[in-house]
Motif scaffolding. Structure first.
Motif, mmCIF file in Angstrom:
data_model
loop_
_atom_site.group_PDB
_atom_site.id
_atom_site.type_symbol
_atom_site.label_atom_id
_atom_site.label_comp_id
_atom_site.label_asym_id
_atom_site.label_seq_id
_atom_site.Cartn_x
_atom_site.Cartn_y
_atom_site.Cartn_z
ATOM 1 N N VAL A 1 0.842 -1.208 0.000
ATOM 2 C CA VAL A 1 0.000 0.000 0.000
ATOM 3 C C VAL A 1 0.874 1.254 0.000
ATOM 4 O O VAL A 1 0.615 2.212 -0.751
ATOM 5 N N HIS A 2 1.907 1.249 0.810
ATOM 6 C CA HIS A 2 2.799 2.418 0.892
ATOM 7 C C HIS A 2 3.460 2.701 -0.452
ATOM 8 O O HIS A 2 3.463 3.849 -0.932
ATOM 9 N N PHE A 3 3.996 1.666 -1.080
ATOM 10 C CA PHE A 3 4.680 1.867 -2.361
ATOM 11 C C PHE A 3 3.698 2.227 -3.474
ATOM 12 O O PHE A 3 4.072 2.904 -4.435
ATOM 13 N N SER A 4 2.448 1.789 -3.358
ATOM 14 C CA SER A 4 1.453 2.138 -4.372
ATOM 15 C C SER A 4 1.136 3.627 -4.351
ATOM 16 O O SER A 4 0.708 4.196 -5.366
ATOM 17 N N LYS A 5 1.373 4.243 -3.222
ATOM 18 C CA LYS A 5 1.085 5.674 -3.062
ATOM 19 C C LYS A 5 2.316 6.560 -3.196
ATOM 20 O O LYS A 5 2.186 7.768 -3.430
ATOM 21 N N ASP A 6 3.497 5.979 -3.035
ATOM 22 C CA ASP A 6 4.730 6.776 -2.999
ATOM 23 C C ASP A 6 5.801 6.102 -3.843
ATOM 24 O O ASP A 6 6.519 5.219 -3.372
ATOM 25 N N GLN A 7 5.935 6.519 -5.098
ATOM 26 C CA GLN A 7 6.906 5.902 -5.997
ATOM 27 C C GLN A 7 8.333 6.160 -5.547
ATOM 28 O O GLN A 7 9.202 5.287 -5.679
#
Length: 339
Positions: A279-285
């Motif tokens: 979830v974190h990486f989906s929001k913050d490239q």
């Protein structure tokens, strides 16, 4: 290999010789090494974009099996079954010829200097950069293995049926964290996978005779058309919605139930520890890029401590018989030290 020996040996791999690797290793002996690698990678990608993903994955499949030593590149011989035909590699890994092209270019410029193991590391980094991903400084100075083992590869490398829980355990044996696991799984931001790898998800998940319920319905219909049960299992599908661009779309797809491989989708659907990072990486490239670089460097540090050389040809050891005898002795010594 017993579980006890496997775990101890993996720890041995993770710590040995990493301190000897350093950036700029070839600055004096082959100053154009990194630019030559990138130039050949660029030309390979111009011929076939998929070469980027294929070369990048060579680092994963090489480094997890007895460290980053280019054992993966050795062809079979009459008395050595190598890694190319192991369960996770056969009909899956490709672009070995790109490594051959890089090696030939380097041998023409500075013969006998740059190892095939370092070529994999540099080529993998450049595949990411040339696909729009992050840049990083690679540590170099690896030696090439003298032999390879299909059995060793089969004992380590996971299958597409693996789930997040299995992968967390596997990565931990190499001192790679859950964050490392999820970030490095983002290598599937580029490239394709075979229908063979997902038929069970579409038609018999967990032996139920039904599809994986975590697959988003419209995406499942798309996969059904691509991979019918009686179809060609070597047909390929995109691993994410932007298969030529290294970005965080892979994680967005997992959140939306559109992961291609079971081992990818379960990072979101099965395990709360991995879901948090998905979830974190989906929001913050940017966070994904930073974590991916960190994981690639850590993976590149995996070394076995076995004898090595700089191969003249990445597919064959310089002296196969000599190398085989030295490695057998090294294995005996390792087992003796564990008794």
């Amino acid at each position: 290999m017993s579980q006890k020996l496997f775990i101890v040996f993996c720890f041995h791999i993770s710590v040995t010789l990493a301190s000897q690797l350093r950036p700029g290793f070839y600055a004096q002996t082959c100053p154009r090494a990194e630019s030559i690698v990138r130039d050949v990678m660029w030309k390979a990608m111009m011929r076939e974009t998929r070469s980027a993903a294929s070369v990048m994955r060579l680092q994963f499949h090489d480094c997890f099996v007895n460290g980053c030593d280019a054992s993966l590149l050795l062809d079979d011989t009459p008395d050595m079954l190598g890694e190319k035909l192991s369960l996770s590699n056969i009909n899956s890994l490709r672009s070995y010829e790109v490594i051959d092209e890089i090696k030939e270019a380097l041998e023409n410029n500075c013969p006998g200097v740059v190892s095939c193991a370092d070529i994999i590391i540099m080529g993998s980094r450049d595949a990411v950069i040339l696909s729009g991903g992050p840049n990083w400084e690679v540590k170099l100075g690896r030696k090439d293995s003298l032999t390879a083992s299909q059995e060793d590869s089969d004992n380590v490398m996971p299958s597409p049926r693996a789930n997040a829980t299995f992968l967390v355990d596997l990565f931990s044996r190499f001192n790679l964290s859950i964050k490392d696991l999820v970030a490095l799984s983002g290598s599937h931001s580029i490239g394709k996978g075979r229908c063979f790898s997902i038929l069970f998800r579409l038609y018999n998940q967990s032996g139920t005779g039904r599809p994986d319920p975590t697959i988003e319905p419209e995406f499942r219909e798309k996969l059904d058309r691509l991979c019918p049960l009686s179809g060609d299992q070597n047909v390929t599908g995109d691993l994410d919605a932007t298969p030529c661009l290294f970005d965080n779309q892979y994680f967005k797809d997992l959140v939306n139930g559109r992961g291609f491989l079971n081992s990818d989708q379960t990072l979101f659907s099965l395990d709360n520890r991995t879901r948090e990072f998905v979830v974190h990486f989906s929001k913050d490239q940017d966070a994904f890029f930073s974590a991916f670089v960190e994981g690639m460097v850590k993976m590149g540090d995996l070394q076995s401590g076995r004898p090595g050389e700089v191969r003249r040809n990445c597919r064959v050891a310089n002296n196969p018989a000599h190398g085989r005898n030295r490695v057998l002795k090294n294995r005996v010594d390792l087992v003796s030290n564990l008794v």
